[in-house]
Design a protein around this motif. Structure first.
Motif, PDB file in Angstrom:
ATOM      1  N   MET A  43     -64.458 -36.156  26.039  1.00  0.00           N
ATOM      2  CA  MET A  43     -65.314 -36.490  24.897  1.00  0.00           C
ATOM      3  C   MET A  43     -66.373 -35.437  24.624  1.00  0.00           C
ATOM      4  SD  MET A  43     -65.942 -40.624  25.082  1.00  0.00           S
ATOM      5  CE  MET A  43     -66.700 -40.584  26.705  1.00  0.00           C
ATOM      6  N   GLY A  44     -66.656 -34.569  25.597  1.00  0.00           N
ATOM      7  CA  GLY A  44     -67.667 -33.552  25.404  1.00  0.00           C
ATOM      8  C   GLY A  44     -68.996 -33.881  26.034  1.00  0.00           C
ATOM      9  N   PHE A  90     -64.487 -26.949  14.885  1.00  0.00           N
ATOM     10  CA  PHE A  90     -65.264 -27.228  16.100  1.00  0.00           C
ATOM     11  C   PHE A  90     -66.440 -28.157  15.793  1.00  0.00           C
ATOM     12  CE2 PHE A  90     -68.768 -26.223  18.987  1.00  0.00           C
ATOM     13  CZ  PHE A  90     -68.172 -26.498  20.209  1.00  0.00           C
ATOM     14  N   MET A  91     -67.189 -27.864  14.748  1.00  0.00           N
ATOM     15  CA  MET A  91     -68.325 -28.710  14.387  1.00  0.00           C
ATOM     16  C   MET A  91     -67.881 -30.076  13.896  1.00  0.00           C
ATOM     17  SD  MET A  91     -70.840 -26.896  15.237  1.00  0.00           S
ATOM     18  CE  MET A  91     -72.113 -27.970  14.570  1.00  0.00           C
ATOM     19  N   LEU A  92     -66.701 -30.133  13.297  1.00  0.00           N
ATOM     20  CA  LEU A  92     -66.181 -31.424  12.837  1.00  0.00           C
ATOM     21  C   LEU A  92     -65.608 -32.240  13.995  1.00  0.00           C
ATOM     22  CD1 LEU A  92     -65.388 -33.355  10.519  1.00  0.00           C
ATOM     23  CD2 LEU A  92     -63.257 -32.059  10.300  1.00  0.00           C
ATOM     24  N   VAL A 131     -66.469 -36.374  15.993  1.00  0.00           N
ATOM     25  CA  VAL A 131     -65.325 -37.283  15.867  1.00  0.00           C
ATOM     26  C   VAL A 131     -64.832 -37.711  17.247  1.00  0.00           C
ATOM     27  CG1 VAL A 131     -62.925 -37.446  15.115  1.00  0.00           C
ATOM     28  CG2 VAL A 131     -64.632 -36.402  13.616  1.00  0.00           C
ATOM     29  N   LYS A 132     -64.722 -36.754  18.182  1.00  0.00           N
ATOM     30  CA  LYS A 132     -64.258 -37.096  19.519  1.00  0.00           C
ATOM     31  C   LYS A 132     -65.264 -37.981  20.252  1.00  0.00           C
ATOM     32  CE  LYS A 132     -63.305 -32.860  20.917  1.00  0.00           C
ATOM     33  NZ  LYS A 132     -62.798 -31.778  21.815  1.00  0.00           N
ATOM     34  N   ILE A 149     -56.683 -36.773  18.654  1.00  0.00           N
ATOM     35  CA  ILE A 149     -57.673 -36.165  17.766  1.00  0.00           C
ATOM     36  C   ILE A 149     -57.551 -34.646  17.783  1.00  0.00           C
ATOM     37  CG2 ILE A 149     -60.146 -35.852  17.381  1.00  0.00           C
ATOM     38  CD1 ILE A 149     -60.557 -38.667  18.502  1.00  0.00           C
ATOM     39  N   ASP A 150     -57.369 -34.068  18.977  1.00  0.00           N
ATOM     40  CA  ASP A 150     -57.220 -32.607  19.071  1.00  0.00           C
ATOM     41  C   ASP A 150     -55.992 -32.121  18.315  1.00  0.00           C
ATOM     42  OD1 ASP A 150     -59.495 -32.182  20.548  1.00  0.00           O
ATOM     43  OD2 ASP A 150     -58.482 -32.475  22.477  1.00  0.00           O
ATOM     44  N   VAL A 151     -54.890 -32.874  18.397  1.00  0.00           N
ATOM     45  CA  VAL A 151     -53.673 -32.492  17.667  1.00  0.00           C
ATOM     46  C   VAL A 151     -53.913 -32.556  16.162  1.00  0.00           C
ATOM     47  CG1 VAL A 151     -51.282 -33.126  17.205  1.00  0.00           C
ATOM     48  CG2 VAL A 151     -52.143 -33.165  19.552  1.00  0.00           C
ATOM     49  N   CYS A 152     -54.562 -33.637  15.720  1.00  0.00           N
ATOM     50  CA  CYS A 152     -54.840 -33.779  14.288  1.00  0.00           C
ATOM     51  C   CYS A 152     -55.791 -32.686  13.791  1.00  0.00           C
ATOM     52  CB  CYS A 152     -55.428 -35.157  14.001  1.00  0.00           C
ATOM     53  SG  CYS A 152     -54.306 -36.539  14.328  1.00  0.00           S
TER      54      CYS A 152
END
Length: 242
Positions: A89-90, A197-199, A203-204, A180-183
């Motif tokens: 998730m970061g 990256f900023m988007l 979202v994640k 999400i990463d694939v999309c």
């Protein structure tokens, strides 16, 4: 007292360093007083005098540490699962030193650990620990423990299952973030001018927390089976030490 004190010190309830040591020792002494009338005491002899007695105390402390470590692996699986979630998730960048545990803890790992402690008391897991400690004096008599290769292999298998359980708990969040990463990767290929990256970061984070909120009510069922798992693991290790 040496076995009970080491068991409680390494177990999932009193291993936190911010709990006062006199409180830990006092609780271990109370548990010892309660177990002493019901524990079968064999005829003990200490060859070597004081040195033999010290070695016997150290042996019982090692038995308690091993049993407590096996019980605490359930909570370590929750901590590892939270760290895996935070990496995806970061939130792993918010990794800070936690004075309560004495090591670096992430947001989700700390949340899952505290949730696990609450569920552990709700499901009477502390009764399981005390019953397992009392049973250990029957299966592993005082000064009658032996460490075998099969016992070490059982502990390694329990540890490996802890890692597998952590991955299974974190799997829903990991799967959502992977989708999400694939999309976002496809979106980045179709619209190169967008700052993916900023988007992707908010979202994640948002969908990861949403998935975790859906997962939390299901952890009660999972943790009930984990308490039963602790009971089986304790029995397995005690049979190996006998």
């Amino acid at each position: 007292f040496a076995r009970a004190g080491a068991f409680l010190a390494a177990g999932p309830l009193f291993w936190l360093p911010n709990i006062p040591r006199p409180a830990k020792a006092g609780f271990a002494f109370v548990v010892t007083l309660l177990l002493f009338p019901v524990v079968p005491v064999p005829a003990l002899s200490f060859p070597g005098g004081l040195l033999g007695y010290a070695l016997g105390v150290a042996q019982e402390a090692c038995v308690g540490l091993l049993l407590g470590f096996v019980c605490s692996l359930v909570f370590h699986s929750l901590t590892v699962a939270g760290q895996l979630m935070d990496i995806q998730m970061g939130f792993f960048m918010a990794n800070i030193f936690d004075p309560a545990t004495g090591f670096q803890a992430t947001i989700a790992s700390r949340f899952l650990y505290l949730l696990g402690v609450v569920l552990f008391f709700i499901l009477d897991g502390h009764h399981v620990l005390l019953a397992g400690l009392a049973r250990s004096y029957e299966l592993v008599p005082l000064l009658g423990s032996t460490l075998k290769g099969a016992t070490a292999l059982s502990v390694i298998r329990i540890f490996a299952r802890m890692i597998s359980l952590a991955v299974q708990i974190a799997a829903p969040v990991i799967a959502v973030v992977l989708i999400i990463d694939v999309c976002l990767g496809i979106l980045g290929r179709t619209s190169p001018e967008m700052n993916i990256f900023m988007l992707g970061f908010p979202v994640k984070v948002g969908l990861g927390i949403f998935t975790l909120s859906i997962l939390v009510p299901l952890l009660g069922v999972v943790f009930r089976s984990m308490v039963s798992m602790v009971e089986r693991d304790l029995l397995t290790v005690m049979k190996g030490l006998s």
